[in-house]
Design a protein around this motif. Sequence first.
Motif, PDB file in Angstrom:
ATOM      1  N   LEU A   1       0.848  -1.189   0.000  1.00  0.00           N
ATOM      2  CA  LEU A   1       0.000   0.000   0.000  1.00  0.00           C
ATOM      3  C   LEU A   1       0.880   1.235   0.000  1.00  0.00           C
ATOM      4  O   LEU A   1       1.771   1.366   0.845  1.00  0.00           O
ATOM      5  N   THR A   2       0.638   2.143  -0.927  1.00  0.00           N
ATOM      6  CA  THR A   2       1.475   3.333  -0.946  1.00  0.00           C
ATOM      7  C   THR A   2       0.686   4.538  -1.457  1.00  0.00           C
ATOM      8  O   THR A   2      -0.478   4.417  -1.838  1.00  0.00           O
ATOM      9  N   ALA A   3       1.321   5.697  -1.404  1.00  0.00           N
ATOM     10  CA  ALA A   3       0.729   6.927  -1.935  1.00  0.00           C
ATOM     11  C   ALA A   3       1.914   7.832  -2.277  1.00  0.00           C
ATOM     12  O   ALA A   3       3.024   7.608  -1.773  1.00  0.00           O
ATOM     13  N   SER A   4       1.686   8.822  -3.122  1.00  0.00           N
ATOM     14  CA  SER A   4       2.786   9.718  -3.491  1.00  0.00           C
ATOM     15  C   SER A   4       3.299  10.427  -2.235  1.00  0.00           C
ATOM     16  O   SER A   4       2.572  10.560  -1.242  1.00  0.00           O
ATOM     17  N   VAL A   5       4.539  10.868  -2.291  1.00  0.00           N
ATOM     18  CA  VAL A   5       5.123  11.536  -1.122  1.00  0.00           C
ATOM     19  C   VAL A   5       4.325  12.801  -0.776  1.00  0.00           C
ATOM     20  O   VAL A   5       4.109  13.110   0.402  1.00  0.00           O
ATOM     21  N   GLU A   6       3.816  13.499  -1.791  1.00  0.00           N
ATOM     22  CA  GLU A   6       3.032  14.722  -1.544  1.00  0.00           C
ATOM     23  C   GLU A   6       1.739  14.383  -0.792  1.00  0.00           C
ATOM     24  O   GLU A   6       1.364  15.059   0.152  1.00  0.00           O
ATOM     25  N   GLU A   7       1.074  13.342  -1.235  1.00  0.00           N
ATOM     26  CA  GLU A   7      -0.191  12.959  -0.604  1.00  0.00           C
ATOM     27  C   GLU A   7       0.041  12.502   0.839  1.00  0.00           C
ATOM     28  O   GLU A   7      -0.698  12.867   1.752  1.00  0.00           O
ATOM     29  N   ARG A   8       1.096  11.736   1.047  1.00  0.00           N
ATOM     30  CA  ARG A   8       1.380  11.265   2.413  1.00  0.00           C
ATOM     31  C   ARG A   8       1.726  12.448   3.316  1.00  0.00           C
ATOM     32  O   ARG A   8       1.344  12.483   4.476  1.00  0.00           O
ATOM     33  N   ALA A   9       2.441  13.416   2.752  1.00  0.00           N
ATOM     34  CA  ALA A   9       2.789  14.616   3.535  1.00  0.00           C
ATOM     35  C   ALA A   9       1.519  15.426   3.855  1.00  0.00           C
ATOM     36  O   ALA A   9       1.373  15.933   4.966  1.00  0.00           O
ATOM     37  N   ARG A  10       0.612  15.521   2.878  1.00  0.00           N
ATOM     38  CA  ARG A  10      -0.652  16.253   3.132  1.00  0.00           C
ATOM     39  C   ARG A  10      -1.436  15.587   4.257  1.00  0.00           C
ATOM     40  O   ARG A  10      -1.992  16.253   5.121  1.00  0.00           O
ATOM     41  N   ARG A  11      -1.485  14.253   4.236  1.00  0.00           N
ATOM     42  CA  ARG A  11      -2.207  13.529   5.293  1.00  0.00           C
ATOM     43  C   ARG A  11      -1.568  13.775   6.654  1.00  0.00           C
ATOM     44  O   ARG A  11      -2.246  13.958   7.657  1.00  0.00           O
ATOM     45  N   ARG A  12      -0.241  13.777   6.672  1.00  0.00           N
ATOM     46  CA  ARG A  12       0.488  14.030   7.928  1.00  0.00           C
ATOM     47  C   ARG A  12       0.198  15.448   8.426  1.00  0.00           C
ATOM     48  O   ARG A  12      -0.028  15.666   9.612  1.00  0.00           O
ATOM     49  N   GLN A  13       0.191  16.400   7.466  1.00  0.00           N
ATOM     50  CA  GLN A  13      -0.081  17.796   7.836  1.00  0.00           C
ATOM     51  C   GLN A  13      -1.485  17.912   8.452  1.00  0.00           C
ATOM     52  O   GLN A  13      -1.681  18.604   9.453  1.00  0.00           O
ATOM     53  N   GLN A  14      -2.432  17.215   7.866  1.00  0.00           N
ATOM     54  CA  GLN A  14      -3.808  17.236   8.368  1.00  0.00           C
ATOM     55  C   GLN A  14      -3.895  16.644   9.776  1.00  0.00           C
ATOM     56  O   GLN A  14      -4.537  17.214  10.663  1.00  0.00           O
ATOM     57  N   GLN A  15      -3.198  15.531   9.981  1.00  0.00           N
ATOM     58  CA  GLN A  15      -3.159  14.891  11.317  1.00  0.00           C
ATOM     59  C   GLN A  15      -2.623  15.860  12.356  1.00  0.00           C
ATOM     60  O   GLN A  15      -3.158  15.996  13.444  1.00  0.00           O
ATOM     61  N   LEU A  16      -1.508  16.538  11.980  1.00  0.00           N
ATOM     62  CA  LEU A  16      -0.885  17.485  12.906  1.00  0.00           C
ATOM     63  C   LEU A  16      -1.828  18.650  13.185  1.00  0.00           C
ATOM     64  O   LEU A  16      -1.960  19.097  14.320  1.00  0.00           O
ATOM     65  N   ARG A  17      -2.499  19.115  12.121  1.00  0.00           N
ATOM     66  CA  ARG A  17      -3.443  20.231  12.272  1.00  0.00           C
ATOM     67  C   ARG A  17      -4.533  19.862  13.272  1.00  0.00           C
ATOM     68  O   ARG A  17      -4.913  20.661  14.129  1.00  0.00           O
ATOM     69  N   GLU A  18      -5.012  18.628  13.154  1.00  0.00           N
ATOM     70  CA  GLU A  18      -6.057  18.166  14.084  1.00  0.00           C
ATOM     71  C   GLU A  18      -5.540  18.125  15.519  1.00  0.00           C
ATOM     72  O   GLU A  18      -6.315  18.215  16.464  1.00  0.00           O
ATOM     73  N   ALA A  19      -4.210  17.976  15.654  1.00  0.00           N
ATOM     74  CA  ALA A  19      -3.616  17.980  16.997  1.00  0.00           C
ATOM     75  C   ALA A  19      -3.206  19.404  17.406  1.00  0.00           C
ATOM     76  O   ALA A  19      -2.522  19.590  18.411  1.00  0.00           O
TER      77      ALA A  19
END
Length: 232
Positions: free
Chosen positions: A153-171
């Motif tokens: 299972l994978t995703a582009s580095v940009e997409e994975r970074a966006r998801r991480r940014q969203q997680q951090l934003r929620e925190a």
Amino acid sequence: MARDKAGGNTCRVAIDGPAGSGKSTVARKLARRLGYTYVDSGAMYRAVAYRALQAGLDVNDDADKIADLAAQLHFEFRPVDGQPHLFVDGEDVEEAIRTPEVGNLSSPVSAIPGVRQHLLAAQRQMAKEAGVVMEGRDIGTVVLPAAEVKIFLTASVEERARRRQQQLREAGIQRDLDEIIREQQERDRRDSSRAVAPLRQADDAKKVITDDMTEDEVVNVLEKLVREVVER
Ligand code: DC
């Protein structure tokens, strides 16, 4: 192929991939839908790191002691409020192993060959009975090379970074996307070039790129792959 209690076929599902691919959520949901045992191999490395911290062991000086400790731990995944929690020697460690301190330490701990050897045995043991969904970095390549279903299972580095940014934003943490992308690239490079159990797609794994998919869409694709195998 193993059989479940009702006499139906079950199989072993190996899910590997980088952080941010959506692996954990998808693996949990898939296991629940199929009624399979769920094994988060990363959680087991984190648990060894947690116990090493508690015992005051140093990852550089006490590698042998940490490997001995790993050999003595008993791991079990049990549901708590519908979510799988890791229990070590009967203690629910699910929360304790998710701290940044334990997360950081789990990386060098997972590079100790003796630790990998003992966890490999424990992981294979967990996959012996009926259906299992096991996720990690080396499940399809090393732990369960004969798994009937292998997913990378994978995703582009940009997409994975966006998801991480969203997680951090929620925190409540704001971070620059370019900075997260750079960190992600560095982590990918480290994960795939390290000497011990590098992240690599098994030759016979099916690659699923999750960029434009919702979690449920990914779970549907995986469930279909499993059903094709067990109903064959
Ligand atoms: O996926 P995670 O962050 O919970 O994993 C914790 C650590 O364990 C991480 O440094 C990668 C490592 N790991 C590993 O070496 N092999 C696995 N099969 C799973 C995780």
